[in-house]
Scaffold this motif. Structure first.
Motif, PDB file in Angstrom:
ATOM      1  N   GLY A   5       0.822  -1.201   0.000  1.00 31.55           N
ATOM      2  CA  GLY A   5       0.000   0.000   0.000  1.00 31.55           C
ATOM      3  C   GLY A   5       0.860   1.258   0.000  1.00 31.55           C
ATOM      4  N   ASP A   6       0.331   2.307  -0.604  1.00 29.28           N
ATOM      5  CA  ASP A   6       1.012   3.602  -0.619  1.00 29.28           C
ATOM      6  C   ASP A   6       0.506   4.405   0.572  1.00 29.28           C
ATOM      7  OD1 ASP A   6       2.198   6.055  -1.138  1.00 29.28           O
ATOM      8  OD2 ASP A   6       1.908   5.903  -3.308  1.00 29.28           O
ATOM      9  N   CYS A   7       1.383   4.656   1.525  1.00 31.20           N
ATOM     10  CA  CYS A   7       1.001   5.266   2.801  1.00 31.20           C
ATOM     11  C   CYS A   7       1.288   6.757   2.881  1.00 31.20           C
ATOM     12  CB  CYS A   7       1.713   4.549   3.947  1.00 31.20           C
ATOM     13  SG  CYS A   7       1.220   2.827   4.140  1.00 31.20           S
ATOM     14  N   HIS A   8       1.526   7.396   1.737  1.00 26.85           N
ATOM     15  CA  HIS A   8       1.789   8.851   1.749  1.00 26.85           C
ATOM     16  C   HIS A   8       1.329   9.417   0.415  1.00 26.85           C
ATOM     17  CE1 HIS A   8       4.884  12.235   2.871  1.00 26.85           C
ATOM     18  NE2 HIS A   8       3.753  12.730   2.368  1.00 26.85           N
ATOM     19  N   VAL A   9       0.065   9.874   0.383  1.00 30.12           N
ATOM     20  CA  VAL A   9      -0.544  10.349  -0.859  1.00 30.12           C
ATOM     21  C   VAL A   9      -1.331  11.624  -0.566  1.00 30.12           C
ATOM     22  CG1 VAL A   9      -2.110   9.777  -2.762  1.00 30.12           C
ATOM     23  CG2 VAL A   9      -0.727   7.975  -1.701  1.00 30.12           C
ATOM     24  N   HIS A  10      -1.281  12.575  -1.504  1.00 29.01           N
ATOM     25  CA  HIS A  10      -1.991  13.847  -1.361  1.00 29.01           C
ATOM     26  C   HIS A  10      -2.994  14.024  -2.495  1.00 29.01           C
ATOM     27  CE1 HIS A  10       0.724  15.257   1.802  1.00 29.01           C
ATOM     28  NE2 HIS A  10       1.704  14.703   1.092  1.00 29.01           N
ATOM     29  N   SER A  11      -4.045  14.780  -2.190  1.00 30.52           N
ATOM     30  CA  SER A  11      -5.078  15.080  -3.184  1.00 30.52           C
ATOM     31  C   SER A  11      -5.395  16.571  -3.121  1.00 30.52           C
ATOM     32  CB  SER A  11      -6.337  14.248  -2.902  1.00 30.52           C
ATOM     33  OG  SER A  11      -7.026  14.740  -1.753  1.00 30.52           O
ATOM     34  N   GLU A  12      -6.549  16.952  -3.669  1.00 30.53           N
ATOM     35  CA  GLU A  12      -6.944  18.357  -3.629  1.00 30.53           C
ATOM     36  C   GLU A  12      -7.186  18.870  -2.215  1.00 30.53           C
ATOM     37  OE1 GLU A  12     -10.907  16.248  -4.778  1.00 30.53           O
ATOM     38  OE2 GLU A  12      -8.753  15.865  -4.845  1.00 30.53           O
ATOM     39  N   TRP A  13      -7.225  17.968  -1.231  1.00 34.02           N
ATOM     40  CA  TRP A  13      -7.458  18.395   0.151  1.00 34.02           C
ATOM     41  C   TRP A  13      -6.178  18.827   0.846  1.00 34.02           C
ATOM     42  CZ3 TRP A  13     -12.280  19.521   0.777  1.00 34.02           C
ATOM     43  CH2 TRP A  13     -13.223  18.852  -0.006  1.00 34.02           C
ATOM     44  N   SER A  14      -5.047  18.722   0.145  1.00 33.09           N
ATOM     45  CA  SER A  14      -3.789  19.287   0.649  1.00 33.09           C
ATOM     46  C   SER A  14      -3.596  20.673   0.060  1.00 33.09           C
ATOM     47  CB  SER A  14      -2.603  18.388   0.270  1.00 33.09           C
ATOM     48  OG  SER A  14      -2.581  17.207   1.051  1.00 33.09           O
ATOM     49  N   TRP A  15      -3.236  21.633   0.905  1.00 27.83           N
ATOM     50  CA  TRP A  15      -3.151  23.022   0.452  1.00 27.83           C
ATOM     51  C   TRP A  15      -2.140  23.201  -0.673  1.00 27.83           C
ATOM     52  CZ3 TRP A  15       1.333  25.791   0.411  1.00 27.83           C
ATOM     53  CH2 TRP A  15       2.393  25.304   1.177  1.00 27.83           C
ATOM     54  N   ASP A  16      -1.051  22.405  -0.657  1.00 30.12           N
ATOM     55  CA  ASP A  16       0.020  22.665  -1.624  1.00 30.12           C
ATOM     56  C   ASP A  16      -0.292  22.159  -3.031  1.00 30.12           C
ATOM     57  OD1 ASP A  16       0.301  19.970  -1.005  1.00 30.12           O
ATOM     58  OD2 ASP A  16       2.483  20.043  -0.853  1.00 30.12           O
ATOM     59  N   THR A  17      -1.404  21.431  -3.206  1.00 24.47           N
ATOM     60  CA  THR A  17      -1.839  21.084  -4.562  1.00 24.47           C
ATOM     61  C   THR A  17      -2.659  22.219  -5.180  1.00 24.47           C
ATOM     62  OG1 THR A  17      -3.920  20.056  -3.840  1.00 24.47           O
ATOM     63  CG2 THR A  17      -1.963  18.638  -3.935  1.00 24.47           C
ATOM     64  N   GLY A  18      -2.977  23.198  -4.371  1.00 26.68           N
ATOM     65  CA  GLY A  18      -3.849  24.293  -4.778  1.00 26.68           C
ATOM     66  C   GLY A  18      -5.096  24.357  -3.928  1.00 26.68           C
ATOM     67  N   GLY A  19      -5.439  23.217  -3.304  1.00 20.14           N
ATOM     68  CA  GLY A  19      -6.582  23.179  -2.405  1.00 20.14           C
ATOM     69  C   GLY A  19      -7.877  22.811  -3.110  1.00 20.14           C
ATOM     70  N   PRO A  20      -8.932  22.585  -2.329  1.00 16.61           N
ATOM     71  CA  PRO A  20     -10.203  22.102  -2.897  1.00 16.61           C
ATOM     72  C   PRO A  20     -10.924  23.121  -3.774  1.00 16.61           C
ATOM     73  CG  PRO A  20     -10.423  22.574  -0.555  1.00 16.61           C
ATOM     74  CD  PRO A  20      -8.965  22.659  -0.863  1.00 16.61           C
ATOM     75  N   GLY A  21     -10.474  24.367  -3.787  1.00 15.26           N
ATOM     76  CA  GLY A  21     -11.082  25.366  -4.660  1.00 15.26           C
ATOM     77  C   GLY A  21     -10.271  25.648  -5.898  1.00 15.26           C
ATOM     78  N   SER A  22      -9.353  24.754  -6.218  1.00 12.46           N
ATOM     79  CA  SER A  22      -8.426  24.976  -7.329  1.00 12.46           C
ATOM     80  C   SER A  22      -8.658  23.977  -8.460  1.00 12.46           C
ATOM     81  CB  SER A  22      -6.987  24.850  -6.835  1.00 12.46           C
ATOM     82  OG  SER A  22      -6.674  23.483  -6.592  1.00 12.46           O
ATOM     83  N   SER A  23      -7.782  24.029  -9.445  1.00 13.71           N
ATOM     84  CA  SER A  23      -7.859  23.088 -10.562  1.00 13.71           C
ATOM     85  C   SER A  23      -7.518  21.662 -10.148  1.00 13.71           C
ATOM     86  CB  SER A  23      -6.915  23.536 -11.681  1.00 13.71           C
ATOM     87  OG  SER A  23      -5.573  23.570 -11.222  1.00 13.71           O
ATOM     88  N   ALA A  24      -7.077  21.491  -8.904  1.00  9.75           N
ATOM     89  CA  ALA A  24      -6.768  20.144  -8.404  1.00  9.75           C
ATOM     90  C   ALA A  24      -8.021  19.358  -8.031  1.00  9.75           C
ATOM     91  CB  ALA A  24      -5.845  20.237  -7.197  1.00  9.75           C
ATOM     92  N   VAL A  25      -9.178  19.976  -8.066  1.00 10.36           N
ATOM     93  CA  VAL A  25     -10.424  19.291  -7.707  1.00 10.36           C
ATOM     94  C   VAL A  25     -10.593  18.021  -8.546  1.00 10.36           C
ATOM     95  CG1 VAL A  25     -12.937  19.446  -7.824  1.00 10.36           C
ATOM     96  CG2 VAL A  25     -11.630  21.325  -6.858  1.00 10.36           C
TER      97      VAL A  25
END
Length: 284
Positions: A5-25
């Motif tokens: 399993g991959d135990c360290h993954v980020h999505s749009e809910w991490s601020w440094d991807t742009g956050g949930p209000g960004s193009s990372a959605v």
């Protein structure tokens, strides 16, 4: 050989991807779809839990999509972690991708400095996995990322301060179970001006961190952003008993990157899988 399993993954809910209000959605869904494609059995979405406004940076330290987080005073500021939105999205992904084990998590930045502030944001006991990370260093009255400080101080001084403060973090904080990317400050090492990074010049400092972590009976992440064989070797030699694998992926493409090589490396130094993809690998 199957993937762990991959135990360290980020999505749009991490601020440094742009956050949930960004193009990372939609990145969490895309990452789950990628896990399904590559046969990854488990994903832990360890979103960043950092304290807004607690360190400084310069525009050159920030990616294009992060420039809006930099204030005129040079402070990094962003919306706090949206806990409710994150858990709602996790529930949706579990329903949409039942073949994948999808776990909750947080990557807590500087946990020894902001325990009370983090407690006001989220109950970390609700998370399946909590990673501890040191992203910033206090040096000469300034708190900043190593990449910023390398331009202002001797690289040797910056890295030595980083490792000393990392050891202090491990010793003084009990918020996390797994120490993430022990080599974080090495990622931005200024090789153009300081020459190639030599881990043996800092061996004693790294081994001190490993001993402190091993004595606390916690786990070391093998972060596959960059594979260094000296990390699992020194960890094992200093009494480390467990490792987890983490890609630190911020995009679906990077999910489980270099995992096959990392697995071979872990096995070489005596670590073996548990009974489920979510188990840490143990020394026998």
């Amino acid at each position: 050989m199957g993937l762990p399993g991959d135990c360290h993954v980020h999505s749009e809910w991490s601020w440094d991807t742009g956050g949930p209000g960004s193009s990372a959605v939609g990145r969490m869904r895309q990452t789950c779809a990628q896990a399904e494609r590559i046969g990854l059995p488990m994903v832990v979405f360890t979103e960043h839990l950092d304290l807004p406004g607690s360190w400084r940076a310069e525009p050159c330290d920030m990616m294009d999509h992060q420039q809006g987080f930099l204030t005129e005073a040079g402070i990094v500021d962003f919306e706090p972690f949206d806990v409710a939105g994150y858990f709602d999205d996790i529930a949706g992904m579990r329903a949409q991708f039942p073949a994948i084990e999808i776990l909750t998590g947080a990557e807590v930045g500087q946990p020894h400095l902001h325990e009370h502030e983090f407690a006001a944001i989220v109950d970390l006991t609700e998370m399946d996995l909590v990673l501890g990370s040191l992203h910033t260093v206090q040096l000469a009255g300034v708190r900043a990322e190593p990449r910023t400080l390398y331009r202002e101080f001797s690289p040797d001084v910056v890295l030595s301060c980083y490792l000393q403060q990392l050891d202090e973090m491990v010793e003084s904080s009990s918020l996390f179970e797994t120490l993430a990317h022990v080599d974080y400050a090495v990622r931005s090492w200024p090789a153009d001006t300081a020459g190639p990074f030599d881990p043996y010049a800092f061996e004693d400092e790294f081994r001190t961190v490993f001993r402190t972590l091993a004595q606390s009976d916690r786990t070391l992440e093998l972060n596959t952003h960059r594979l260094w064989p000296w990390i699992p070797r020194w960890w094992a030699e200093e009494g480390g008993k467990r490792v987890r694998f983490g890609s630190d992926a911020h995009t679906p493409h990077d999910l489980a990157a270099h995992f096959y090589e990392a697995v071979d490396m872990a096995e070489h130094f005596g670590f073996h899988p548990g009974t489920t993809p979510g188990d840490a690998w143990h020394k026998r």
